[in-house]
Design a protein around this motif. Structure first.
Motif, PDB file in Angstrom:
ATOM      1  N   UNK A 175       0.830  -1.200   0.000  1.00 26.53           N
ATOM      2  CA  UNK A 175       0.000   0.000   0.000  1.00 26.53           C
ATOM      3  C   UNK A 175       0.869   1.257   0.000  1.00 26.53           C
ATOM      4  N   UNK A 176       0.290   2.332  -0.512  1.00 27.40           N
ATOM      5  CA  UNK A 176       1.004   3.612  -0.550  1.00 27.40           C
ATOM      6  C   UNK A 176       1.222   4.148   0.859  1.00 27.40           C
ATOM      7  N   UNK A 177       2.260   4.958   1.054  1.00 36.03           N
ATOM      8  CA  UNK A 177       2.539   5.488   2.391  1.00 36.03           C
ATOM      9  C   UNK A 177       1.364   6.295   2.947  1.00 36.03           C
ATOM     10  N   UNK A 178       1.117   6.106   4.238  1.00 37.55           N
ATOM     11  CA  UNK A 178       0.058   6.832   4.941  1.00 37.55           C
ATOM     12  C   UNK A 178       0.333   6.736   6.433  1.00 37.55           C
ATOM     13  N   UNK A 179      -0.128   7.727   7.218  1.00 39.17           N
ATOM     14  CA  UNK A 179       0.016   7.619   8.677  1.00 39.17           C
ATOM     15  C   UNK A 179      -0.815   6.451   9.219  1.00 39.17           C
ATOM     16  N   UNK A 180      -0.285   5.759  10.221  1.00 41.56           N
ATOM     17  CA  UNK A 180      -0.969   4.610  10.831  1.00 41.56           C
ATOM     18  C   UNK A 180      -0.951   4.779  12.353  1.00 41.56           C
ATOM     19  N   UNK A 181      -1.647   5.783  12.881  1.00 42.29           N
ATOM     20  CA  UNK A 181      -1.566   6.081  14.316  1.00 42.29           C
ATOM     21  C   UNK A 181      -2.093   4.966  15.211  1.00 42.29           C
ATOM     22  N   UNK A 182      -3.073   4.165  14.735  1.00 36.55           N
ATOM     23  CA  UNK A 182      -3.580   3.077  15.571  1.00 36.55           C
ATOM     24  C   UNK A 182      -2.541   1.974  15.752  1.00 36.55           C
ATOM     25  N   UNK A 183      -1.712   1.780  14.751  1.00 35.72           N
ATOM     26  CA  UNK A 183      -0.703   0.731  14.819  1.00 35.72           C
ATOM     27  C   UNK A 183       0.621   1.232  15.411  1.00 35.72           C
ATOM     28  N   UNK A 184       0.946   2.485  15.141  1.00 36.57           N
ATOM     29  CA  UNK A 184       2.220   3.045  15.588  1.00 36.57           C
ATOM     30  C   UNK A 184       1.956   4.396  16.267  1.00 36.57           C
TER      31      UNK A 184
END
Length: 750
Positions: free
Chosen positions: A601-610
């Motif tokens: 997948x294209x880069x995106x923020x993942x605040x729930x995971x990190x």
């Protein structure tokens, strides 16, 4: 026109410059049978082999084993040894997530016979995840242990000596902070010799010295092969690195910060192993450490607080002079260039307008040279992402990329000179280039050491030209001799500076090298100008492009997959226990087919995971669900208070992860106590904390709630580093994974 004097003069200058880079021999490593009063790289390497047998991140088995080894070795040497325990915290400026740990510094003392203060031999023993850390900071550990042996075997020094091997340096200089905030083992002034590495080879450079530094520089200069440079103290601030020296300096201690920086592709990776560490670098670092410790051990340390700052540089050995002299020499350079401009104008070789316009062109050309030097490696990584190391984007074999950077800078400068020569005239451009060097030196005067790297080569060169102008035109050979004599300091200073720039890594060092090439180009124009054509800028530019492309392709070829040490990957795994979903992620784009299969997948923020990187765009892709139990949160107390609540929690990891994290949403944290220590509060509060305690940590949060119905959302996580726990995970064939993370997150609403 007879060009022979110019050709021969240019050859002499270049040969002197090349000799200045190849004549200094690296230190010859001494064997285990070396005299007991000498530092032995072989004996020091035995310690490194033990501590770097496995990675030593905080709270890992390797970390504990290294600490136990340090204690045994120092006790066997007869030092009074203890463990300084406590909690350290670091608040990054670019993140709301505080970083902390429970720490165990190793502190060993040797009481002096008539102490006036304390000499501290410092290094750190923790590493980043998955790195054995033979250089970072095994070289420091080996240096201080072998130096401690030599000191214990010899005549006891006058001053107290402390061996300080800090913990938690990689987490934010935590161990050094702990040492400086607790009562010192001895009263009186302290001088710290800190030892570090940003690679596994190269000559150790003392790149930072505390202020005032006059006495410290003079003491360091007594050590054989000691290298120091005031310029690096300013330049280092531009790099994304720091050392324990920062905390020692902030606490008002005197100190030196010494490190190696060659071979930086291995830095912070699983490839930082003892067999790859340069024994010559280890020997030279140890020689300087032992000699300096012996001198400081006999010095009245109470006198070090006076004096002023002096400038240190190492063009041909450790040279130092007062700060006022740097200012004076810069002003003399400005006067000398102004005199040269007047001479050119009065002789009608150039007009003031021509010199002014040429100055502008020379400035643009110098900036373009730095940019051109940056491009070959930058473009190579865009085409082949796996070429560079993960931590600092450096190839294993840098030679052809360095050559490409230098050729690109020279090509841009030559093209610019030939393009405008007929319009402005060679004399005008030569003076304009010197004006640029002078203006940069004047602008750099507030920053100690920067002006010197320009003035030391430029002032003799300008004086040589002025002497040549006083010699009759018919005496061609004597005029050339005067110019060449003035250029010899430039050869001794600037040519080594071009190569030394690359120790900062190609990303930072190539533009700096391009800038030094521009300085050298400006100084050489009295010799090279008559040798360059009056026209033909386009062919020169085309030739430059072909040469740069050729060097770059050769760099790619010798760094091709399978021809070097394994290429590097950076991959994280995170499991969201609330939703039963998991992802692979990386702050880097895919570097190979292996990572491309994971990061779909294209880069995106993942605040729930990190949650510790909520705004970072991460390349990612779906991952299998690992059978990992999420972190546990036990509510010990939940009390309503005026304007908010106080939550008392116990946070633990059933799967045994050493690092625990917590982030608060819907409330401002007015006060936070974690594992018995206060943490900086605030909005968007969060932390990552590492501990060896299997029972976890207690957290007390005083909250000013703002959400509806006073609900508070607490996001928690635990972190480890073994990707093998993920079902179906297959390590990349012929590659290494740098800084792996396995995280499990969940949310608790109160």
């Amino acid at each position: 026109m007879d060009r022979l004097p110019n050709v021969l003069g240019l050859l002499v200058v270049l040969l002197v410059g090349v000799a200045a880079t190849v004549v200094p021999d690296p230190a010859a490593p001494l064997g285990a049978d070396a005299p007991p009063d000498r530092f032995s790289a072989a004996r020091a390497a035995e310690h490194i082999d033990v501590v770097a047998a496995e990675p030593r991140p905080l709270a890992s088995p390797g970390h504990t084993a290294a600490r136990d080894y340090l204690l045994r070795e120092l006790e066997d040497l007869g030092w009074d040894t203890t463990v300084q325990e406590g909690v350290g915290w670091f608040s990054p400026t670019d993140s709301h997530t505080r970083r902390g740990a429970r720490l165990s510094n190793v502190v060993a003392t040797l009481a002096g016979t008539d102490p006036t203060g304390t000499v501290v031999l410092a290094a750190h023993y923790d590493t980043v995840t998955a790195s054995p850390g033979a250089s970072d900071d095994g070289i420091g550990v080996g240096t201080v242990l072998e130096t401690a042996r030599a000191l214990a075997d010899g005549e006891r020094p006058r001053n107290n000596v402390v061996v300080l091997v800090t913990d938690g340096e990689e987490r934010g200089l935590l161990g050094a902070q702990l040492f400086t905030t607790q009562p010192p083992p001895f009263p009186g002034p302290m001088v710290v010799l800190n030892h570090e590495a940003r690679g596994n080879a190269g000559m150790p450079l003392t790149f930072r010295i505390s202020s005032p530094n006059a006495d410290l520089v003079r003491i360091l200069a007594q050590a054989p092969d000691a290298l120091a440079d005031s310029f690096t103290q300013t330049a280092f601030e531009a790099l994304p690195n720091d050392t324990d020296f920062r905390r020692f300096d902030e606490a008002g201690l005197h100190g030196y910060d010494t490190a190696i920086a060659g071979g930086s592709a291995y830095y912070h990776t699983p490839l930082d192993t003892p067999d790859r560490l340069s024994r010559s670098s280890l020997q030279q670092m140890g020689d300087v450490a032992l000699a300096t410790a012996l001198t400081l051990g006999a010095t009245d340390l109470t006198a070090l607080g006076g004096g002023t700052d002096i400038v240190a540089t190492t063009p041909w050995g450790l040279l130092y002079y007062p700060r006022w002299m740097e200012v004076a020499l810069t002003l003399v350079l400005a006067v000398a260039v102004a005199v040269l401009a007047v001479v050119r104008i009065r002789r009608r070789d150039a007009s003031a307008g021509q010199i002014g316009r040429a100055t502008g062109v020379a400035l643009v050309a110098a900036v373009a040279a730095g940019g051109a030097a940056f491009l070959p490696w930058w473009m190579s990584q865009r085409v082949v992402p796996g070429l560079g190391s993960v931590p600092i984007s450096e190839p294993y074999r840098t030679g052809f990329y360095q050559l490409a950077a230098v050729v690109a800078a020279v090509g841009v400068l030559t093209t610019a000179y030939v393009a405008v020569r007929r319009r402005f005239g060679a004399p005008a451009f030569a003076v304009g280039a010197l004006v640029v060097v002078t203006l940069v030196a004047l602008a750099a005067l507030p920053f100690m050491g920067i002006a010197s790297v320009l003035v030391l080569p430029a002032l003799p060169a300008v004086l040589g030209v002025l002497v040549a102008e006083a010699i009759p035109q018919r005496s061609t050979w004597w005029r050339t001799v005067a110019v060449v004599a003035g250029l010899l300091p430039a050869a001794l200073v600037t040519v080594p500076a071009v190569l030394a720039s690359f120790d900062a890594g190609l990303m930072f060092g190539a533009p700096l090298a391009g800038a030094f090439v521009a300085v050298l180009f400006a100084l050489l124009l009295p010799l090279t100008g008559p040798l360059l054509p009056d026209q033909g800028a386009v062919p020169i530019a085309v030739l430059t492009v072909f040469a740069v492309v050729g060097c770059t392709l050769l760099g790619g070829y010798i760094n091709r997959a399978g021809a070097t040490a394994p290429r590097q990957e950076e991959v994280f795994y995170s499991l969201d226990a609330d939703h039963g979903e998991a992802v692979w992620a990386s702050p880097d784009r895919p570097r190979s087919d292996w990572s491309a299969d994971l990061l779909t997948e294209s880069p995106a923020p993942l605040p729930d995971y990190f949650p510790w990187r909520p705004g970072t765009s991460l390349a990612h892709g779906p991952a299998p669900i690992a059978p990992l139990e999420p972190p546990r949160v036990d509510v010990l107390d939940d009390a309503q208070v005026d304007g908010g609540r106080v939550l008392q929690l116990r946070l633990s990891s059933p799967r045994g992860a050493a690092t625990l994290g917590l982030w608060v949403e819907g409330a401002t944290v007015r006060e936070a106590i974690v594992d018995g220590a206060a943490v900086e509060p605030g909005a968007d509060f969060g932390f990552l904390y590492t501990t060896e305690n299997p029972e976890g940590i207690e957290v007390r949060l005083d909250l000013e709630t703002t959400g509806p119905a006073d609900e508070v959302e607490v996001r928690v996580a635990d972190l480890s580093g073994d990707l093998a726990v993920v079902p179906g995970y297959t390590p990349p064939d012929g590659k290494v994974v740098v800084g792996p993370i396995v995280a499990v997150t969940r949310t608790v609403v109160r």
